[in-house]
Design a protein around this motif. Structure first.
Motif, mmCIF file in Angstrom:
data_model
loop_
_atom_site.group_PDB
_atom_site.id
_atom_site.type_symbol
_atom_site.label_atom_id
_atom_site.label_comp_id
_atom_site.label_asym_id
_atom_site.label_seq_id
_atom_site.Cartn_x
_atom_site.Cartn_y
_atom_site.Cartn_z
ATOM 1 N N GLN A 113 101.879 28.592 54.543
ATOM 2 C CA GLN A 113 101.779 29.814 54.403
ATOM 3 C C GLN A 113 101.659 30.332 56.011
ATOM 4 O O GLN A 113 102.557 31.201 56.015
ATOM 5 C CB GLN A 113 100.375 30.123 53.695
ATOM 6 C CG GLN A 113 100.003 31.503 53.444
ATOM 7 C CD GLN A 113 98.667 31.918 52.942
ATOM 8 O OE1 GLN A 113 97.730 31.112 53.315
ATOM 9 N NE2 GLN A 113 98.702 32.618 52.031
ATOM 10 N N ALA A 114 101.177 29.708 56.662
ATOM 11 C CA ALA A 114 101.128 29.909 58.210
ATOM 12 C C ALA A 114 102.613 29.972 58.726
ATOM 13 O O ALA A 114 102.824 30.845 59.482
ATOM 14 C CB ALA A 114 100.239 29.234 59.126
ATOM 15 N N VAL A 115 103.342 28.965 58.540
ATOM 16 C CA VAL A 115 104.675 28.757 58.992
ATOM 17 C C VAL A 115 105.465 30.110 58.561
ATOM 18 O O VAL A 115 106.199 30.481 59.150
ATOM 19 C CB VAL A 115 105.189 27.381 58.576
ATOM 20 C CG1 VAL A 115 106.730 27.433 58.958
ATOM 21 C CG2 VAL A 115 104.512 26.152 59.409
ATOM 22 N N LEU A 116 105.546 30.322 56.939
ATOM 23 C CA LEU A 116 106.150 31.461 56.725
ATOM 24 C C LEU A 116 105.745 32.804 57.306
ATOM 25 O O LEU A 116 106.663 33.390 57.685
ATOM 26 C CB LEU A 116 106.111 31.375 55.002
ATOM 27 C CG LEU A 116 106.646 30.320 54.390
ATOM 28 C CD1 LEU A 116 106.656 30.287 52.827
ATOM 29 C CD2 LEU A 116 108.395 29.973 54.835
ATOM 30 N N VAL A 117 104.458 33.089 57.424
ATOM 31 C CA VAL A 117 104.129 34.113 57.822
ATOM 32 C C VAL A 117 104.532 34.413 59.394
ATOM 33 O O VAL A 117 105.185 35.444 59.629
ATOM 34 C CB VAL A 117 102.507 34.325 57.937
ATOM 35 C CG1 VAL A 117 101.842 35.414 58.626
ATOM 36 C CG2 VAL A 117 102.037 34.604 56.462
ATOM 37 N N SER A 145 111.300 25.133 55.039
ATOM 38 C CA SER A 145 112.273 24.852 54.056
ATOM 39 C C SER A 145 111.282 24.786 52.603
ATOM 40 O O SER A 145 111.884 25.316 51.311
ATOM 41 C CB SER A 145 113.089 23.462 54.333
ATOM 42 O OG SER A 145 113.769 23.061 53.304
ATOM 43 N N ARG A 146 110.517 23.689 52.692
ATOM 44 C CA ARG A 146 109.612 23.663 51.364
ATOM 45 C C ARG A 146 109.260 24.867 50.848
ATOM 46 O O ARG A 146 109.002 25.068 49.733
ATOM 47 C CB ARG A 146 108.547 22.594 51.892
ATOM 48 C CG ARG A 146 109.009 21.040 51.551
ATOM 49 C CD ARG A 146 108.074 20.070 51.954
ATOM 50 N NE ARG A 146 108.281 19.598 53.131
ATOM 51 C CZ ARG A 146 107.454 19.094 53.931
ATOM 52 N NH1 ARG A 146 106.258 18.846 53.456
ATOM 53 N NH2 ARG A 146 107.782 18.552 55.107
ATOM 54 N N GLY A 147 108.513 25.738 51.951
ATOM 55 C CA GLY A 147 107.818 26.931 51.417
ATOM 56 C C GLY A 147 108.714 27.816 50.647
ATOM 57 O O GLY A 147 108.523 28.488 49.722
#
Length: 168
Positions: A113-117, A145-147
């Motif tokens: 979640q943090a990476v995507l945000v 990629s996984r997110g």
């Protein structure tokens, strides 16, 4: 010459909006987001004289604090009935789509979640995201990629409603 406290006040004034936006994306609640920003700024203030990159440092503190909060109190969700999930197109379709995205985002593990945000909502580069999270660029790439794959699956299972005449 500005004192450390004055520089900190200026930093807070300039960064409050962007930090609150990031916190909202991490928590999904305006009040909790403001609490998260204040908590992160309090922790940052304690080390202000030693912080080299305050924007990076405070975001890292926010991610770590949000993750800690998330682990302590996972929300209990009640699944909707199939009849409750029927949508009719209306003027609020884009708002609903955004809410669906934010809900799906909140279902991801905290790190993903943090990476995507940071990558896609805050528009940080892979290198900047890695620096904020204290990990490698490869880790950022794999988490993103996984997110994104998981979000695609979630949206394939529950596609957002489209307005009539909306080409997308």
């Amino acid at each position: 010459m500005e004192s450390g406290d004055e520089r900190f006040r200026l930093f807070v004034r300039e960064q409050w909006g962007p930090l609150t936006r990031t916190a909202y994306l991490l928590t999904g609640d305006r009040g909790t987001a403001e609490d998260l920003v204040q908590s992160a700024l309090e922790k940052t203030h304690r080390r202000w004289g030693r912080v080299e990159f305050p924007e990076v440092y405070v975001r890292r503190v926010m991610v770590n604090t949000a993750t800690s909060w998330w682990r302590r109190r996972r929300p209990i969700e009640v699944p909707l009935l199939a009849s409750d999930a029927e949508h009719t197109p209306d003027a609020y379709d884009r708002v609903e789509q955004r809410q669906q995205l934010l809900a799906a985002l909140r279902q991801l593990p905290p790190r993903t979640q943090a990476v995507l945000v940071l990558r896609y909502f805050e528009d940080l580069s892979e290198a900047d995201t890695a620096r904020v999270l204290g990990c490698s660029i490869g880790s950022v790439k794999s988490q993103a990629s996984r997110g994104l794959a998981r979000l695609r699956v979630d949206f394939a299972a529950h596609p957002p409603v489209r307005l009539q005449g909306d080409p997308t």
